[in-house]
Design a protein around this motif. Structure first.
Motif, short mmCIF file in Angstrom:
data_model
loop_
_atom_site.label_atom_id
_atom_site.label_comp_id
_atom_site.label_asym_id
_atom_site.label_seq_id
_atom_site.Cartn_x
_atom_site.Cartn_y
_atom_site.Cartn_z
N TYR A 30 65.18 55.88 19.78
CA TYR A 30 64.40 56.32 21.07
C TYR A 30 63.58 57.67 20.52
O TYR A 30 62.52 57.96 21.16
CB TYR A 30 65.38 56.79 22.20
N ARG A 31 64.28 58.51 19.49
CA ARG A 31 63.57 59.78 19.18
C ARG A 31 62.16 59.44 18.82
O ARG A 31 61.17 60.03 18.92
CB ARG A 31 64.40 60.34 18.17
N SER A 32 62.05 58.16 17.98
CA SER A 32 60.60 57.80 17.34
C SER A 32 59.90 57.44 18.35
O SER A 32 58.52 57.64 18.44
CB SER A 32 60.91 56.98 16.47
N VAL A 33 60.29 56.85 19.62
CA VAL A 33 59.51 56.49 20.66
C VAL A 33 59.06 57.74 21.32
O VAL A 33 57.70 57.66 21.40
CB VAL A 33 60.05 55.51 21.54
N LEU A 34 59.95 58.63 21.52
CA LEU A 34 59.73 59.82 22.52
C LEU A 34 58.39 60.57 21.60
O LEU A 34 57.73 61.45 22.37
CB LEU A 34 60.70 60.67 22.65
N ALA A 35 58.59 60.75 20.25
CA ALA A 35 57.66 61.49 19.42
C ALA A 35 56.40 60.67 19.24
O ALA A 35 55.43 61.17 18.60
CB ALA A 35 58.54 61.69 18.08
N ALA A 93 56.68 48.58 27.08
CA ALA A 93 57.96 48.83 26.64
C ALA A 93 58.05 50.56 26.33
O ALA A 93 59.07 51.18 26.67
CB ALA A 93 58.41 48.14 25.62
N LEU A 94 57.06 50.79 25.55
CA LEU A 94 57.01 52.27 25.12
C LEU A 94 56.95 53.19 26.24
O LEU A 94 57.53 54.22 26.34
CB LEU A 94 55.89 52.52 24.15
N GLN A 95 56.05 52.77 27.02
CA GLN A 95 55.97 53.72 28.53
C GLN A 95 57.27 53.68 29.26
O GLN A 95 57.77 54.80 29.89
CB GLN A 95 54.82 53.39 29.35
#
Lengths: 338, 338
Positions: free
Chosen positions: A107-112, A87-89
């Motif tokens: 989303y910001r946390s995921v992308l960071a 899911a993160l990928q």
């Protein structure tokens, strides 16, 4: 009997008479990665009983339904459920089409790559990430994205492809059951569409025998082609009480064997094994994989965030469930190990 | 090759060499109730092609998925869908526990056997009756009520038990497909739990291969026994666009053969047969049972309230679907007829 049938029967009798000498009496061990001991014996005893037409515990092949959890039962689930990595990928892959995510949580946390910040958004934040990663695309596009992830992604601890972190003893158990005319199902909290991409190749379980958490879908005509599109709405959470419900919806028969590893499997194990009346004498096997091997895999149970095993471990003795001790009962964990 | 295998192979070769003379060249007809003609030939041609390992159209057994509608495709559906008769009986059986129904619509109309009055309550009234008849009880209680109905109920026109009003030519087709390693599913607007009670005995289709309209369920512990209870909430309406969605949820593979009889099957037929790309050369068969036989069964299509066949009949020629003409193509309709 026609002539052809008679000839076939004679040929069969000839072969049958001759076969016992062929193997010199030693049938190959169907469970070579299981240590000889109480767990292995209990499994073999159960299968022998239900397949012995002369036994009181005989179960006709059509009723030999076995259901297995996936995460922590057939493959590892630490330090994060493997579908979480997917899911993160997936969010990272989708990000170029969503420039607004750079400023928008979760989303910001995921992308960071900031997992603690993501977890701080709690269940609602995680659910939003999961729904976004698993919907909005066509069924075919989703399959392609899981296949790409499977090809490229590696486990942060072992460096292995995730689908190589399956348990060799459990693969042998699935084969052993199928060789004895069991119909083997996966019944897992994981997403049904996610697991179906690799279940046939990795576990020998065809798509129609995978039950999992399920998102709704719609049918759309796209360029003249009827196309399934995944929708961001859950129609089954296949965990805890949802597992018997999923079995009822999908299979419509009660299993005679269920395997799991966590409290998420408690209700499936109870549904499978609890005797309904004195007249109900069908043998039933509940099996729990207990993660006891910190060296070869992971050791966790009552306090784990992934695959917490607490209540099911408490009731296992009174329910008569087989608790498999990975460290003690398994000669090897993953395929290819000595 | 071991000695045993070699002996088996020799025996097989012996039998194979001898077999052609055994039947004097005449294999038994797998579809004896089908009139020799274009429809029968098209079916046999399709099955021969997908099972011929030397053919470009060969399909591996695992991919040989066939899905059939039930009402009007495998059994009759006039003057009312048979499950409708069950629902009405179920309401009558439940009535003693609901004295208030005597004064309350739409139940009052059901108990008065006043079908026109019931129909006047429209879709919402019918849905209330259906949900009431199919929920609130345990899964086991529901099975028992369907079994009782099946035993006692008779069709108002023929006087036959409803499960004897199945189409003999279709029973032969299901067997023929299974003999050729097809996995045969029912995918019907009817209730999945209703059909599963008799699908295995009547059609040879096991519960896990029945897909249908689905009510939610809950798991409750009752007297220490984990019990499935049917809930009055639809999670799948397995009709029209819901059929491909049901196939996707339940089977996870696209069928290569679909059979239906009404516009409710249009999307399933399209989903099954529409070529997705030039590279997609898998043979695909769509089949429509056209009710043309007022004498032996019923004759209806574009104007019928049950099983309306209008748009699907229009697009059948361009889609290349096989339209089976019951009067012309079937030697008999129900089992036991000459």
């Amino acid at each position: 009997m026609t002539g052809a049938l008679r000839l076939l029967r004679i040929a069969a009798l000839l072969v049958a008479a001759w076969l016992p000498s062929a193997g010199a009496g030693a049938a190959p061990d169907p469970l070579p990665s299981w240590v000889a001991g109480a767990s292995k014996s209990a499994i073999v005893q159960f299968v022998t009983t239900v397949t012995d037409a002369g036994s009181d515990g005989f179960v006709p092949p059509a009723e030999r339904i076995a259901t297995f959890d996936n995460d922590g039962t057939l493959w590892s689930e630490q330090p994060l459920y493997f579908q979480g990595y997917f899911a993160l990928q997936q969010i990272r892959d989708m990000a170029p089409d969503h420039p607004e995510w750079k400023e928008r949580e979760p989303y910001r946390s995921v992308l960071a790559n900031d997992l603690p910040a993501l977890l701080a958004h709690g269940k609602a934040g995680l659910m939003e990430v999961l729904l976004t990663a698993h919907s909005g695309m066509t069924a075919d596009e989703f399959v392609a994205s899981v296949a790409r992830w499977r090809e490229k992604a590696r486990h942060p601890g072992t460096g292995k492809p995730f689908t190589q972190m399956v348990y060799q003893p459990m693969l042998e158990l699935l084969d052993y059951l199928r060789d004895n005319d069991f119909k083997v199902y996966i019944v897992s909290g994981g997403g049904v569409d996610f697991m179906r991409v690799f279940a046939e190749e990795v576990y020998g379980v065809p798509p129609e025998q995978v039950v999992g958490s399920t998102l709704d879908a719609t049918l759309e005509m796209r360029d003249g082609i009827p196309t399934i599109v995944k929708a961001p709405k859950l129609v089954l959470i296949d965990d805890k009480a949802g597992k018997p419900v999923g079995i009822y919806r999908h299979i419509g028969r009660r299993p005679i064997l269920a395997g799991g590893n966590s409290d998420g499997d408690l209700q499936m194990l109870e549904y499978t094994t609890v005797q309904r009346s004195g007249a109900d004498t069908t043998p039933r096997l509940g099996l729990i994989v207990h993660h006891t091997d910190a060296e070869r895999e992971y050791a966790y149970d009552r306090d784990s965030h992934m695959g917490r095993l607490d209540k099911a471990l408490d009731v296992a003795p009174e329910r008569g469930w087989l608790v498999v001790d990975m460290k003690r009962d398994w000669k090897r964990v993953y395929p290819g190990e000595q």
